[in-house]
Design a protein around this motif. Structure first.
Motif, PDB file in Angstrom:
ATOM      1  N   SER A  58       0.824  -1.201   0.000  1.00 34.17           N
ATOM      2  CA  SER A  58       0.000   0.000   0.000  1.00 34.17           C
ATOM      3  C   SER A  58       0.865   1.261   0.000  1.00 34.17           C
ATOM      4  CB  SER A  58      -0.900   0.005   1.238  1.00 34.17           C
ATOM      5  OG  SER A  58      -1.562   1.249   1.381  1.00 34.17           O
ATOM      6  N   HIS A 105      -0.420   4.078   1.208  1.00 35.16           N
ATOM      7  CA  HIS A 105      -0.973   4.957   2.246  1.00 35.16           C
ATOM      8  C   HIS A 105      -0.144   4.845   3.533  1.00 35.16           C
ATOM      9  CE1 HIS A 105      -3.817   7.370   4.458  1.00 35.16           C
ATOM     10  NE2 HIS A 105      -3.805   6.467   5.417  1.00 35.16           N
ATOM     11  N   TRP A 128      -3.987  11.104   7.415  1.00 34.36           N
ATOM     12  CA  TRP A 128      -4.807  11.334   6.228  1.00 34.36           C
ATOM     13  C   TRP A 128      -3.881  11.355   5.006  1.00 34.36           C
ATOM     14  CZ3 TRP A 128      -2.997  15.881   4.174  1.00 34.36           C
ATOM     15  CH2 TRP A 128      -2.497  16.840   5.076  1.00 34.36           C
ATOM     16  N   PRO A 129      -4.414  10.972   3.854  1.00 36.41           N
ATOM     17  CA  PRO A 129      -3.549  10.799   2.679  1.00 36.41           C
ATOM     18  C   PRO A 129      -3.374  12.075   1.863  1.00 36.41           C
ATOM     19  CG  PRO A 129      -5.743  10.025   2.167  1.00 36.41           C
ATOM     20  CD  PRO A 129      -5.782  10.463   3.620  1.00 36.41           C
ATOM     21  N   ILE A 154      -3.394  13.203  -1.812  1.00 35.23           N
ATOM     22  CA  ILE A 154      -4.206  12.609  -2.884  1.00 35.23           C
ATOM     23  C   ILE A 154      -3.709  13.097  -4.248  1.00 35.23           C
ATOM     24  CG2 ILE A 154      -6.547  12.508  -3.844  1.00 35.23           C
ATOM     25  CD1 ILE A 154      -7.621  12.842  -1.025  1.00 35.23           C
ATOM     26  N   PRO A 155      -3.526  12.135  -5.193  1.00 31.12           N
ATOM     27  CA  PRO A 155      -3.827  10.699  -5.150  1.00 31.12           C
ATOM     28  C   PRO A 155      -2.642   9.827  -4.723  1.00 31.12           C
ATOM     29  CG  PRO A 155      -3.336  11.321  -7.401  1.00 31.12           C
ATOM     30  CD  PRO A 155      -3.220  12.584  -6.581  1.00 31.12           C
ATOM     31  N   GLU A 191      -1.216   8.851  -1.991  1.00 35.49           N
ATOM     32  CA  GLU A 191      -1.319   7.893  -0.892  1.00 35.49           C
ATOM     33  C   GLU A 191      -2.666   7.181  -0.851  1.00 35.49           C
ATOM     34  OE1 GLU A 191       1.876   9.627   2.307  1.00 35.49           O
ATOM     35  OE2 GLU A 191      -0.153  10.415   2.447  1.00 35.49           O
ATOM     36  N   LEU A 192      -3.343   7.142  -1.978  1.00 33.67           N
ATOM     37  CA  LEU A 192      -4.556   6.344  -2.101  1.00 33.67           C
ATOM     38  C   LEU A 192      -4.241   5.073  -2.881  1.00 33.67           C
ATOM     39  CD1 LEU A 192      -7.316   8.956  -3.054  1.00 33.67           C
ATOM     40  CD2 LEU A 192      -6.903   7.928  -0.814  1.00 33.67           C
ATOM     41  N   ASP A 193      -4.886   3.994  -2.512  1.00 32.13           N
ATOM     42  CA  ASP A 193      -4.764   2.739  -3.251  1.00 32.13           C
ATOM     43  C   ASP A 193      -5.991   2.572  -4.146  1.00 32.13           C
ATOM     44  OD1 ASP A 193      -2.332   1.952  -2.024  1.00 32.13           O
ATOM     45  OD2 ASP A 193      -3.432   1.319  -0.239  1.00 32.13           O
ATOM     46  N   ALA A 220      -9.898   3.832  -5.229  1.00 33.46           N
ATOM     47  CA  ALA A 220     -10.021   5.265  -4.976  1.00 33.46           C
ATOM     48  C   ALA A 220      -8.946   6.055  -5.718  1.00 33.46           C
ATOM     49  CB  ALA A 220      -9.943   5.535  -3.474  1.00 33.46           C
ATOM     50  N   HIS A 221      -7.743   5.476  -5.804  1.00 35.37           N
ATOM     51  CA  HIS A 221      -6.656   6.158  -6.485  1.00 35.37           C
ATOM     52  C   HIS A 221      -7.030   6.499  -7.927  1.00 35.37           C
ATOM     53  CE1 HIS A 221      -3.089   6.040  -9.168  1.00 35.37           C
ATOM     54  NE2 HIS A 221      -2.593   6.837  -8.256  1.00 35.37           N
ATOM     55  N   GLU A 262     -10.353  15.927   1.486  1.00 32.75           N
ATOM     56  CA  GLU A 262      -9.863  15.575   0.153  1.00 32.75           C
ATOM     57  C   GLU A 262      -9.238  16.779  -0.545  1.00 32.75           C
ATOM     58  OE1 GLU A 262     -13.059  11.942  -0.688  1.00 32.75           O
ATOM     59  OE2 GLU A 262     -13.514  14.006  -1.280  1.00 32.75           O
TER      60      GLU A 262
END
Length: 405
Positions: free
Chosen positions: A67, A69, A81-82, A84-85, A87-89, A92-93, A222
């Motif tokens: 991952s 994230h 918190w990530p 973006i994008p 640290e999104l998998d 959602a990424h 976000e």
């Protein structure tokens, strides 16, 4: 499988005059293809280190097992918190990547090119007018690269030095400096988002606060995650790449002259310089226990895919520690690999190429100024500073010759 290695503290990684951290990390290729480094993060946490380029690509492609994230920014605030994008998998990424891709597409970068070139020319002409030497990072690399990201955000240059200072503290400072810088950046992004909600403009942040995903508007978190990523990514990496490139050319006059005589080769040469002098270590987190090339990786373990290690892999590149500006088929991983390949890679490439083109077209043969030494360092992002270049006549005066004799 445990080795005393750290991109932060191993030999050549701490701030060093005339250092070469990229060459220093190449030593790992004399050992196992994967090993555990107990102190290979800024906070002293251990990571598995993947040394082979092909294995790094496997890790970066396998988002289910590894991952992205890890809240590298939010952790400085004690939060989770990530960005973006990045640290999104998936999935959602992919949703957010599709939202942002148009802003960084080759077509959009082409449209930006005149403004990027105009900025480079203006800075270099100012440097030339002021004398025959300069601090490249202060006078060119940072104000050039950071200006581009400021344009994305719809901001002017009047706070450029402040923003660069925040970036340096965040990426290279101590724990207190990191915390302070992270909080200032978050506050700034939140304030900018609030301003653009009230007074939209023709800029990136206005688009983000008005954007929708899956039929809903973006949450405040976000918007923050996207804004922080753009802010941090724009502050350091491209400027550092330009600095390392110019330092190399200053030390290698034959290559410098070759590019001057063949400016059409700068695009190809820039790829080799990206391979030789990448700046980022990518970290993944294991989502499950797995045996990877004999390494007993456990759920929650950190895995380091350092671009500067993969790009010196002798199994991937012939003469990996030699900079060959004519190298073809350059499969470097400077911009990562797989779904999380750098969103801004097209823009970064054009910034670097344009910066080199205009510098070589306007600055005579240059060298590192006598009596000075650039300072390099490793870390999560490699960097260079105190790079003083000089293009005055190399012929000593009669008085200087008498003093030397």
């Amino acid at each position: 499988m445990v080795r005393d290695f750290s991109l932060f503290t191993s030999p050549g990684m701490r701030p060093t005059a005339n250092g070469d951290p990229h060459a220093a990390v190449a030593c790992v290729h004399g050992g196992p293809p994967i090993f555990y480094a107990p102190h290979n993060t800024r906070d002293g946490r251990g990571t598995w280190v993947i040394t082979r380029a092909r294995d790094q690509r496997r890790v970066l492609q396998d988002t289910e097992t590894f991952s992205s994230h890890r809240s590298i920014f939010a952790s400085a605030l004690g939060e989770n918190w990530p960005m973006i994008p990045l640290e999104l998998d998936p999935p959602a990424h992919g949703i957010f990547r599709s939202l942002l891709n148009p802003f960084f597409s080759p077509q959009r970068v082409t449209a930006l090119e005149p403004a990027v070139r105009e900025r480079a020319i203006a800075l270099i002409d100012r440097i030339v007018a002021s004398g025959t030497s300069c601090d490249v990072m202060r006078d060119f690399a940072f104000p050039f690269a950071v200006n581009i990201f400021l344009r994305f955000l719809g901001l002017t240059d009047h706070r450029l030095e402040t923003f660069v200072g925040w970036g340096k503290d965040l990426l290279h400072g101590n724990a207190v400096q990191r915390l302070t810088a992270a909080q200032r950046i978050v506050d700034f992004i939140d304030e900018l988002a609030a301003l653009r909600r009230k007074r939209p403009a023709d800029d990136f942040m206005s688009f983000v606060v008005q954007a929708h995903v899956e039929g809903r508007p973006l949450t405040d978190g976000e918007v923050r995650g996207i804004g922080v990523l753009l802010f941090v990514a724009g502050l350091d990496t491209v400027a550092a790449a330009i600095g390392f490139d110019l330092a190399y050319l200053a030390r290698n006059p034959k290559d410098q002259e070759w590019l001057r005589s063949k400016p059409n080769r700068i695009v190809l040469a820039a790829e080799e310089l990206l391979r030789a002098y990448p700046t980022v270590q990518m970290i993944r987190v294991a989502t499950r226990d797995i045996d990877f090339e004999g390494a007993p990786i456990r759920k929650g373990d950190y895995i380091s895919c350092a671009t500067m290690i993969a790009n010196r892999d002798p199994a991937e590149f012939e003469r990996p520690n030699t900079v060959d500006l004519a190298r073809e088929e350059n499969r470097h991983t400077t911009f990562a690999h797989g779904p999380h390949r750098c969103l801004g890679s097209h823009l970064a490439r054009r910034e670097i190429v344009i910066g080199l083109e205009e510098w070589l077209a306007r600055i005579p043969a240059f060298r590192i100024k006598g009596g000075t030494a650039p300072i390099t360092h490793g870390g999560h992002v490699f960097g260079i500073e105190n790079l003083i270049l000089d293009w005055s006549s190399p012929t000593p005066s009669r008085a200087e010759g008498q003093m030397r004799s």
